[in-house]
Design a protein around this motif. Structure first.
Motif, short mmCIF file in Angstrom:
data_model
loop_
_atom_site.label_atom_id
_atom_site.label_comp_id
_atom_site.label_asym_id
_atom_site.label_seq_id
_atom_site.Cartn_x
_atom_site.Cartn_y
_atom_site.Cartn_z
N ALA A 11 0.83 -1.22 0.00
CA ALA A 11 0.00 0.00 0.00
C ALA A 11 0.86 1.25 0.00
N ALA A 12 1.95 1.25 0.77
CA ALA A 12 2.84 2.41 0.83
C ALA A 12 3.52 2.65 -0.51
N VAL A 13 3.93 1.56 -1.17
CA VAL A 13 4.58 1.69 -2.48
C VAL A 13 3.60 2.26 -3.50
N GLU A 14 2.38 1.72 -3.52
CA GLU A 14 1.40 2.16 -4.50
C GLU A 14 0.90 3.58 -4.23
N ALA A 15 0.87 3.98 -2.96
CA ALA A 15 0.42 5.32 -2.61
C ALA A 15 1.52 6.36 -2.79
N GLY A 16 2.78 5.91 -2.75
CA GLY A 16 3.90 6.83 -2.91
C GLY A 16 4.40 7.43 -1.61
N SER A 17 3.70 7.18 -0.51
CA SER A 17 4.15 7.67 0.79
C SER A 17 3.43 6.88 1.88
N ILE A 18 4.03 6.86 3.06
CA ILE A 18 3.41 6.14 4.18
C ILE A 18 2.17 6.88 4.67
N LEU A 43 13.30 -9.23 7.83
CA LEU A 43 14.07 -9.56 6.63
C LEU A 43 15.52 -9.11 6.74
N ARG A 44 15.81 -8.35 7.78
CA ARG A 44 17.17 -7.88 8.07
C ARG A 44 17.76 -7.03 6.94
N THR A 45 16.92 -6.19 6.38
CA THR A 45 17.40 -5.30 5.32
C THR A 45 16.41 -4.14 5.15
N PRO A 46 16.87 -2.94 4.83
CA PRO A 46 15.94 -1.84 4.54
C PRO A 46 15.18 -2.13 3.25
N LEU A 47 13.91 -1.76 3.25
CA LEU A 47 13.06 -1.97 2.07
C LEU A 47 12.68 -0.67 1.38
N VAL A 48 12.57 0.40 2.15
CA VAL A 48 12.15 1.69 1.59
C VAL A 48 13.09 2.79 2.04
N VAL A 49 13.15 3.82 1.22
CA VAL A 49 13.88 5.04 1.57
C VAL A 49 12.83 6.10 1.85
N ARG A 52 10.15 12.78 1.09
CA ARG A 52 8.92 13.40 0.61
C ARG A 52 8.13 12.42 -0.26
N LYS A 53 8.85 11.65 -1.08
CA LYS A 53 8.22 10.58 -1.87
C LYS A 53 8.97 9.29 -1.59
N LEU A 54 8.24 8.29 -1.15
CA LEU A 54 8.84 7.02 -0.78
C LEU A 54 9.45 6.33 -1.99
N SER A 55 10.64 5.77 -1.85
CA SER A 55 11.28 5.00 -2.91
C SER A 55 11.76 3.67 -2.34
N LEU A 56 12.05 2.74 -3.23
CA LEU A 56 12.42 1.39 -2.82
C LEU A 56 13.92 1.17 -2.88
N THR A 57 14.42 0.40 -1.94
CA THR A 57 15.79 -0.09 -2.03
C THR A 57 15.81 -1.28 -2.99
N PRO A 58 16.98 -1.76 -3.41
CA PRO A 58 17.01 -2.97 -4.25
C PRO A 58 16.25 -4.14 -3.62
N GLY A 60 13.73 -3.88 -1.55
CA GLY A 60 12.31 -3.56 -1.65
C GLY A 60 11.75 -3.86 -3.02
N ARG A 61 12.54 -3.53 -4.07
CA ARG A 61 12.08 -3.83 -5.43
C ARG A 61 11.97 -5.33 -5.65
N ALA A 62 12.90 -6.10 -5.06
CA ALA A 62 12.85 -7.55 -5.21
C ALA A 62 11.65 -8.15 -4.47
N LEU A 63 11.23 -7.50 -3.38
CA LEU A 63 10.13 -8.03 -2.58
C LEU A 63 8.77 -7.69 -3.17
N LEU A 64 8.65 -6.59 -3.91
CA LEU A 64 7.35 -6.07 -4.30
C LEU A 64 6.51 -7.08 -5.08
N GLY A 65 7.08 -7.69 -6.13
CA GLY A 65 6.33 -8.65 -6.92
C GLY A 65 5.86 -9.84 -6.11
#
Length: 297
Positions: A11-18, A43-49, A52-58, A60-65
């Motif tokens: 939901a946070a990824v699709e909305a663009g912000s928390i 998961l022992r790793t950051p998923l989002v940065v 002002r606009k939320l972005s994904l770490t590598p 996070g991008r691997a987890l999204l699908g």
């Protein structure tokens, strides 16, 4: 890891912000933020940065699908447990290339909604060409309506029936009765929907050259499909549209005629091989049904 962790993350990824995700979920911002932090710790790793606009770490991008596919699997389990064989509820994510947004998407979606009124359908744009299949790869959509051959072997294609094309002219255009051939069409300025009808336009150009006739005079080449009919009605030029859109233009005053030529067109409903959600399975089954009154052969 709980379902809510993945749900809040997607939901946070699709909305663009928390904060926007929290608003859509009717939750407090700290609740959504904390759930994502819990997921990151597990998961022992950051998923989002965060910013002002939320972005994904590598990661996070691997987890999204996989997260999206897992949430659809949860929905499938719930449907099975609750015995919702008639699909009283559910959601379907459908991606559609612009050329098919009116025909056949409107017809198929309308038929599906009549059969399953409790299912919410979310339709998103798909890019033309091979890039349009990204929505399936990233699990942004479970089904895809596209007119391009599948670039990946793990996609199944279900052929779609398309409406006939019709020529559409500005109100008051004097035309003989009967189908309009290419020579007649070439005598008029035309309005082209670049993203929507480029395949049709290319075919017409090739056929006119083979007939040793001049190319179409393109008065307006619009990337916005919704502008084509208003431009024709305003007198900017003629166009060629699928029959449902042409009939709608005719009701607004446009002069419409069948075309006296056959344009080779193709369209498919694509999905990844493997198990589908109950809503997607029902949609595919509807598309695969033989025409009413026909033999299906």
């Amino acid at each position: 890891m709980e379902r809510r962790h993945l749900s809040y993350f997607v939901a946070a990824v699709e909305a663009g912000s928390i904060s926007e995700a929290a608003r859509r979920l009717h939750l407090s911002q700290p609740s959504v933020s904390q759930a994502i932090q819990e997921l990151e710790r597990e998961l022992r790793t950051p998923l989002v940065v965060r910013g002002r606009k939320l972005s994904l770490t590598p990661a996070g991008r691997a987890l999204l699908g996989p997260a999206r596919r897992t949430l659809r699997a949860f929905d499938g389990v719930r449907a099975a447990v609750e015995g919702v064989g008639v699909l009283a509820t559910g959601r379907l994510d459908l991606a559609v290339v612009p050329a098919l947004a009116v025909d056949p998407a409107v017809r198929i979606v309308t038929e599906f909604r009549a059969r399953y009124p409790g299912v919410r359908i979310r339709v998103r744009d798909a890019a033309n060409g091979a890039e349009g299949f990204t929505s399936l790869r990233r699990a942004e959509a479970e089904l895809l309506l596209h007119d391009h051959p599948a670039p990946y072997p793990k996609h199944r294609a279900v052929p779609l029936a398309l409406s006939e094309l019709m020529a559409v002219f500005p109100p008051g255009t004097p035309l003989p009765e009967g189908p309009v051939g290419l020579p007649e069409l070439a005598r008029h300025d035309v309005v082209m929907g670049a993203a929507a009808e480029s395949a049709v336009g290319t075919w017409i150009t090739v056929e006119l050259a083979a007939l040793q006739l001049p190319s179409l005079t393109v008065a307006v080449d619009s990337a916005h499909r919704d502008a084509v009919i208003p431009l024709v009605l305003a007198g900017a030029g003629a166009t060629v549209l699928p029959e449902p859109a042409a009939r709608a233009a005719g009701l607004l005053g446009a002069v419409i005629r069948p075309v006296g030529f056959s344009v080779p067109r193709q369209a498919y409903l694509y999905h990844r091989t493997g198990e589908l959600s109950p809503t997607a399975r029902a949609f595919v089954d509807l598309v695969e049904e033989p025409p009413r009154g026909g033999t299906g052969t």
